[in-house]
Design an enzyme around this catalytic site. Structure first.
Site, PDB file in Angstrom:
ATOM      1  N   HIS A   1      35.846 -30.091 -17.741  1.00  0.00           N
ATOM      2  CA  HIS A   1      37.028 -30.303 -16.897  1.00  0.00           C
ATOM      3  C   HIS A   1      36.623 -30.411 -15.431  1.00  0.00           C
ATOM      4  O   HIS A   1      37.086 -31.318 -14.714  1.00  0.00           O
ATOM      5  CB  HIS A   1      38.016 -29.149 -17.084  1.00  0.00           C
ATOM      6  N   GLU A   2      35.772 -29.496 -14.972  1.00  0.00           N
ATOM      7  CA  GLU A   2      35.336 -29.544 -13.580  1.00  0.00           C
ATOM      8  C   GLU A   2      34.524 -30.808 -13.308  1.00  0.00           C
ATOM      9  O   GLU A   2      34.603 -31.386 -12.225  1.00  0.00           O
ATOM     10  CB  GLU A   2      34.533 -28.298 -13.218  1.00  0.00           C
TER      11      GLU A   2
ATOM     12  N   HIS B   1      36.632 -33.706 -12.351  1.00  0.00           N
ATOM     13  CA  HIS B   1      36.949 -33.850 -10.932  1.00  0.00           C
ATOM     14  C   HIS B   1      35.824 -34.586 -10.198  1.00  0.00           C
ATOM     15  O   HIS B   1      36.082 -35.384  -9.288  1.00  0.00           O
ATOM     16  CB  HIS B   1      37.149 -32.473 -10.293  1.00  0.00           C
TER      17      HIS B   1
END
Length: 237
Positions: free
Chosen positions: A108-109, A112
């Protein structure tokens, strides 16, 4: 806490209080559900025993991103991507963890980082708002408090300024929604298409990230409801 104190001090209609109580209960349930799921999925091992760091490094490599540093940071659930210095910061449990939860958070990170590398518009908008939101957070509650305490013209002016600053934080919460949802979508697609997760473990990763997204939805709804509440007070003046 100060925000809650301000609302109690200011008073309000029964309907508004019911809305705040309902949002608080739902937020509490969502938060506890997220905690429960991440504790559960932290005990489910990933395929090949990959750590969160390895998952992050592979996802960055597969997306042709070579200028982002993956590093360990202190704290629990302190994971974040910093576009200012291009660092992917993973908490101890995620950085070293080999569980589905660790892989999901790391991916998920990375989502980004991919957004940053591809110029994702919503991330750019959120990054643009960060300095303004940081400034707003320093003064907004004090301005609202002064506006509520002073019932003269100055108080009304201060209340209006406070509402304007609070509106900025609300916009930031709303802009954050597509950023977080898109990052999870990118993570899940990559985990699946690169066979990082199996059919069994993928549904756990999907469940974890979907539950985490609900926390951002609740934060945006609560911020929006609070903004309307202060506007209602201003209109009564």
């Amino acid at each position: 806490m100060l925000n809650v104190t301000l609302m109690i001090f200011a008073g309000g209609t029964g309907l508004m209080w019911l809305a705040f109580i309902a949002l608080s209960i739902i937020s509490f349930i969502v938060s506890k559900s997220v905690e429960s799921k991440f504790r559960k999925y932290a005990n489910i091992p990933m395929n090949y025993g990959m750590t969160g760091r390895q998952v992050a490094e592979k996802m960055l490599y597969d997306n042709d991103i070579h200028d982002v540093t993956v590093q360990e940071v202190n704290g629990t659930l302190s994971d974040h991507y910093n576009p200012a210095n291009k660092t992917l910061n993973l908490s101890h449990d995620v950085y070293h963890g080999t569980s589905v939860a660790a892989a999901a958070v790391a991916a998920h990170e990375c989502g980004h980082a991919v957004q940053h590398a591809t110029g994702y518009a919503w991330l750019q908008m959120r990054s643009t708002l960060v300095p303004t939101v940081s400034f707003s957070n320093k003064f907004v509650m004090w301005l609202l408090l002064a506006g509520l305490l002073l019932v003269n013209k100055l108080g009304t002016t201060l209340l209006l300024i406070g509402i304007g600053l609070y509106a900025i934080t609300t916009i930031f919460s709303i802009v954050t929604l597509p950023v977080e949802i898109n990052a999870s979508k990118r993570a899940l697609v990559w985990l699946n298409t690169h066979n990082i997760t199996s059919p069994d473990t993928h549904r756990y990763a999907e469940s974890a990230l979907r539950s985490a997204a609900y926390t951002y939805v609740m934060a945006a709804l609560t911020s929006l409801a609070t903004l309307f509440y202060y506007i209602m007070i201003y209109n009564r003046r």
